[in-house]
Design a protein around this motif. Sequence first.
Motif, PDB file in Angstrom:
ATOM      1  N   ARG A  28      79.153  68.977  31.161  1.00  0.00           N
ATOM      2  CA  ARG A  28      78.099  69.613  31.949  1.00  0.00           C
ATOM      3  C   ARG A  28      77.460  68.538  32.823  1.00  0.00           C
ATOM      4  NH1 ARG A  28      80.479  73.041  29.889  1.00  0.00           N
ATOM      5  NH2 ARG A  28      79.804  75.053  29.041  1.00  0.00           N
ATOM      6  N   LEU A  29      77.120  68.906  34.043  1.00  0.00           N
ATOM      7  CA  LEU A  29      76.420  67.993  34.941  1.00  0.00           C
ATOM      8  C   LEU A  29      74.927  68.142  34.676  1.00  0.00           C
ATOM      9  CD1 LEU A  29      76.385  66.010  37.306  1.00  0.00           C
ATOM     10  CD2 LEU A  29      76.409  67.981  38.861  1.00  0.00           C
ATOM     11  N   LEU A  30      74.324  67.131  34.082  1.00  0.00           N
ATOM     12  CA  LEU A  30      72.941  67.209  33.632  1.00  0.00           C
ATOM     13  C   LEU A  30      71.976  66.757  34.722  1.00  0.00           C
ATOM     14  CD1 LEU A  30      73.371  65.725  30.033  1.00  0.00           C
ATOM     15  CD2 LEU A  30      73.483  68.125  30.760  1.00  0.00           C
ATOM     16  N   GLN A  31      70.924  67.546  34.905  1.00  0.00           N
ATOM     17  CA  GLN A  31      69.937  67.211  35.918  1.00  0.00           C
ATOM     18  C   GLN A  31      69.319  65.848  35.646  1.00  0.00           C
ATOM     19  OE1 GLN A  31      67.074  70.136  37.693  1.00  0.00           O
ATOM     20  NE2 GLN A  31      65.561  69.001  36.491  1.00  0.00           N
ATOM     21  N   SER A  32      69.056  65.541  34.389  1.00  0.00           N
ATOM     22  CA  SER A  32      68.423  64.256  34.062  1.00  0.00           C
ATOM     23  C   SER A  32      69.273  63.088  34.541  1.00  0.00           C
ATOM     24  CB  SER A  32      68.188  64.168  32.548  1.00  0.00           C
ATOM     25  OG  SER A  32      69.414  64.254  31.833  1.00  0.00           O
ATOM     26  N   GLU A  33      70.601  63.196  34.403  1.00  0.00           N
ATOM     27  CA  GLU A  33      71.480  62.106  34.812  1.00  0.00           C
ATOM     28  C   GLU A  33      71.553  61.977  36.332  1.00  0.00           C
ATOM     29  OE1 GLU A  33      74.431  62.067  30.906  1.00  0.00           O
ATOM     30  OE2 GLU A  33      75.187  62.780  32.837  1.00  0.00           O
ATOM     31  N   LEU A  86      77.926  70.599  45.593  1.00  0.00           N
ATOM     32  CA  LEU A  86      76.837  70.027  44.801  1.00  0.00           C
ATOM     33  C   LEU A  86      75.746  69.412  45.671  1.00  0.00           C
ATOM     34  CD1 LEU A  86      78.836  68.237  41.952  1.00  0.00           C
ATOM     35  CD2 LEU A  86      77.409  70.275  41.726  1.00  0.00           C
ATOM     36  N   GLN A  87      76.057  69.197  46.945  1.00  0.00           N
ATOM     37  CA  GLN A  87      75.091  68.557  47.839  1.00  0.00           C
ATOM     38  C   GLN A  87      73.785  69.339  47.907  1.00  0.00           C
ATOM     39  OE1 GLN A  87      75.947  65.687  48.809  1.00  0.00           O
ATOM     40  NE2 GLN A  87      74.299  65.109  50.198  1.00  0.00           N
ATOM     41  N   GLU A  88      73.858  70.649  47.833  1.00  0.00           N
ATOM     42  CA  GLU A  88      72.643  71.460  47.880  1.00  0.00           C
ATOM     43  C   GLU A  88      71.752  71.178  46.676  1.00  0.00           C
ATOM     44  OE1 GLU A  88      69.699  73.649  49.177  1.00  0.00           O
ATOM     45  OE2 GLU A  88      71.506  73.199  50.352  1.00  0.00           O
ATOM     46  N   ILE A  89      72.363  71.002  45.506  1.00  0.00           N
ATOM     47  CA  ILE A  89      71.594  70.655  44.314  1.00  0.00           C
ATOM     48  C   ILE A  89      70.979  69.271  44.477  1.00  0.00           C
ATOM     49  CG2 ILE A  89      71.789  70.094  41.851  1.00  0.00           C
ATOM     50  CD1 ILE A  89      73.917  72.291  41.656  1.00  0.00           C
ATOM     51  N   PHE A  90      71.753  68.326  44.977  1.00  0.00           N
ATOM     52  CA  PHE A  90      71.233  66.974  45.162  1.00  0.00           C
ATOM     53  C   PHE A  90      70.060  66.974  46.136  1.00  0.00           C
ATOM     54  CE2 PHE A  90      75.870  65.539  44.397  1.00  0.00           C
ATOM     55  CZ  PHE A  90      75.699  65.666  43.030  1.00  0.00           C
ATOM     56  N   ARG A  91      70.168  67.744  47.205  1.00  0.00           N
ATOM     57  CA  ARG A  91      69.063  67.816  48.172  1.00  0.00           C
ATOM     58  C   ARG A  91      67.807  68.382  47.503  1.00  0.00           C
ATOM     59  NH1 ARG A  91      72.997  70.279  51.817  1.00  0.00           N
ATOM     60  NH2 ARG A  91      73.826  68.717  53.249  1.00  0.00           N
ATOM     61  N   ARG A  92      67.985  69.400  46.713  1.00  0.00           N
ATOM     62  CA  ARG A  92      66.848  70.035  46.040  1.00  0.00           C
ATOM     63  C   ARG A  92      66.152  69.070  45.087  1.00  0.00           C
ATOM     64  NH1 ARG A  92      69.412  74.028  43.560  1.00  0.00           N
ATOM     65  NH2 ARG A  92      69.119  73.366  41.410  1.00  0.00           N
ATOM     66  N   LEU A  93      66.935  68.148  44.516  1.00  0.00           N
ATOM     67  CA  LEU A  93      66.374  67.169  43.586  1.00  0.00           C
ATOM     68  C   LEU A  93      65.909  65.891  44.283  1.00  0.00           C
ATOM     69  CD1 LEU A  93      68.996  67.493  40.676  1.00  0.00           C
ATOM     70  CD2 LEU A  93      66.701  68.499  40.791  1.00  0.00           C
ATOM     71  N   GLY A  94      65.982  65.878  45.620  1.00  0.00           N
ATOM     72  CA  GLY A  94      65.567  64.697  46.359  1.00  0.00           C
ATOM     73  C   GLY A  94      66.573  63.568  46.315  1.00  0.00           C
ATOM     74  N   PHE A 120      76.350  72.663  36.524  1.00  0.00           N
ATOM     75  CA  PHE A 120      75.020  72.051  36.534  1.00  0.00           C
ATOM     76  C   PHE A 120      74.110  72.686  35.497  1.00  0.00           C
ATOM     77  CE2 PHE A 120      70.631  71.857  38.141  1.00  0.00           C
ATOM     78  CZ  PHE A 120      70.464  70.476  38.193  1.00  0.00           C
ATOM     79  N   VAL A 121      73.371  71.822  34.770  1.00  0.00           N
ATOM     80  CA  VAL A 121      72.416  72.276  33.758  1.00  0.00           C
ATOM     81  C   VAL A 121      71.097  71.542  33.966  1.00  0.00           C
ATOM     82  CG1 VAL A 121      71.863  72.334  31.295  1.00  0.00           C
ATOM     83  CG2 VAL A 121      74.209  72.800  32.053  1.00  0.00           C
ATOM     84  N   ASP A 122      70.014  72.297  34.067  1.00  0.00           N
ATOM     85  CA  ASP A 122      68.675  71.721  34.081  1.00  0.00           C
ATOM     86  C   ASP A 122      68.288  71.486  32.620  1.00  0.00           C
ATOM     87  OD1 ASP A 122      66.017  71.093  34.160  1.00  0.00           O
ATOM     88  OD2 ASP A 122      65.407  72.759  35.455  1.00  0.00           O
ATOM     89  N   ASP A 123      68.387  70.244  32.165  1.00  0.00           N
ATOM     90  CA  ASP A 123      68.127  69.954  30.752  1.00  0.00           C
ATOM     91  C   ASP A 123      66.678  69.603  30.475  1.00  0.00           C
ATOM     92  OD1 ASP A 123      68.624  67.690  32.271  1.00  0.00           O
ATOM     93  OD2 ASP A 123      69.560  66.556  30.663  1.00  0.00           O
ATOM     94  N   GLY A 124      65.807  69.753  31.477  1.00  0.00           N
ATOM     95  CA  GLY A 124      64.376  69.725  31.236  1.00  0.00           C
ATOM     96  C   GLY A 124      63.722  68.356  31.254  1.00  0.00           C
ATOM     97  N   PRO A 125      62.368  68.353  31.292  1.00  0.00           N
ATOM     98  CA  PRO A 125      61.606  67.094  31.418  1.00  0.00           C
ATOM     99  C   PRO A 125      61.710  66.199  30.190  1.00  0.00           C
ATOM    100  CG  PRO A 125      60.130  68.966  31.104  1.00  0.00           C
ATOM    101  CD  PRO A 125      61.489  69.541  31.336  1.00  0.00           C
ATOM    102  N   THR A 126      61.868  66.779  29.016  1.00  0.00           N
ATOM    103  CA  THR A 126      61.958  65.950  27.810  1.00  0.00           C
ATOM    104  C   THR A 126      63.227  65.123  27.826  1.00  0.00           C
ATOM    105  OG1 THR A 126      60.691  67.560  26.519  1.00  0.00           O
ATOM    106  CG2 THR A 126      62.026  65.973  25.290  1.00  0.00           C
TER     107      THR A 126
END
Length: 227
Positions: free
Chosen positions: A46-51, A146-154, A193-199
Motif C-alpha cells: 500500500r502507498l502510505l500517505q505518511s511515507e 499519482l501526481q494529483e495525490i502528490f499535489r494535494r499533499l503539497g 493509496f492509503v491515508d494512514d492518519g496523523p498518528t
Amino acid sequence: MSTLHLVPDDLLDRYHVKEWRNAAGVLATACPAEWRDVQDVLRGFRLLQSEVLVGGGNRSLSSQRIDEALYAKGWKEKGFRTSITVDENEFASPTHAVDCFKNGVAVEMEWNNKDPFFDRDLNNFRLLFDLRAIQVGIVITRSWELQEIFRRLGKGTSYGKATTHHEKLWPKVEGGGGGGCPVLTFAIRPTNFVDDGPTALADLQARMAAEKAGKRRGSAPSDDDEE
C-alpha cells in the motif's frame, strides 16, 4: 500473443501492467515460485500517505518496503561479475547490481529517479539475459496519475515529469530497450493509496528523527579520522 491474462485481476486493478516478449508467460511457466513471490509482495503493498509526506532520502520508504518484503522471501541484491574473453584476453564488461534477484528473475524498483535510470535498467536486463544470467526482468514504478495525490499533499514539485513513472517507461520498453529479455512492468496506481492518519505520520517522523540522530552519532569523527 500477449500473456497478460496470466496476471491476476486484483493486480490489474491496482497496477498498470505492461509486458515485453511474453514476460508474464515466462514467469508463470519457468519461474512459478518467484512469480508467486512477486504477486504476494505487490498484493500486500500500500502507498502510505505518511511515507509520501516524510520522504525517504536516497531511497524512498515505499521502495524500501518492497525490497524488504522480497528479501524476506529469499531474494537479495545481486551484482554480477561479467567479462568478454577473446583468445587469452579477458575484458571486463561491467553491469550494475539489481535491487532484488532470485533464481533468474531480476526486479528493479524505480520510484522517483531521473528517467534515464529506466534506460540503465533495461540495458542491464538485456545484457544479463544475453549472458543467460537472468530469464526475465521486472520493473516496478509509479503511475503518473499519482501526481494529483502528490499535489494535494503539497509534494507535487518533488515528482517531476522527467522522473521515473510509467509514461516514461513504456516507450522505452516498446522501443526494445530490453532487447530480447522478457520484461514485465508494474506501475503503482492511486488505488494503492492509503491515508494512514496523523498518528502514523507522527510515529514515522519520530522514528526517522531517531534514525537520523543515530547516524550522526555513528559518523562522529574518532581520533583516527581525518578532519
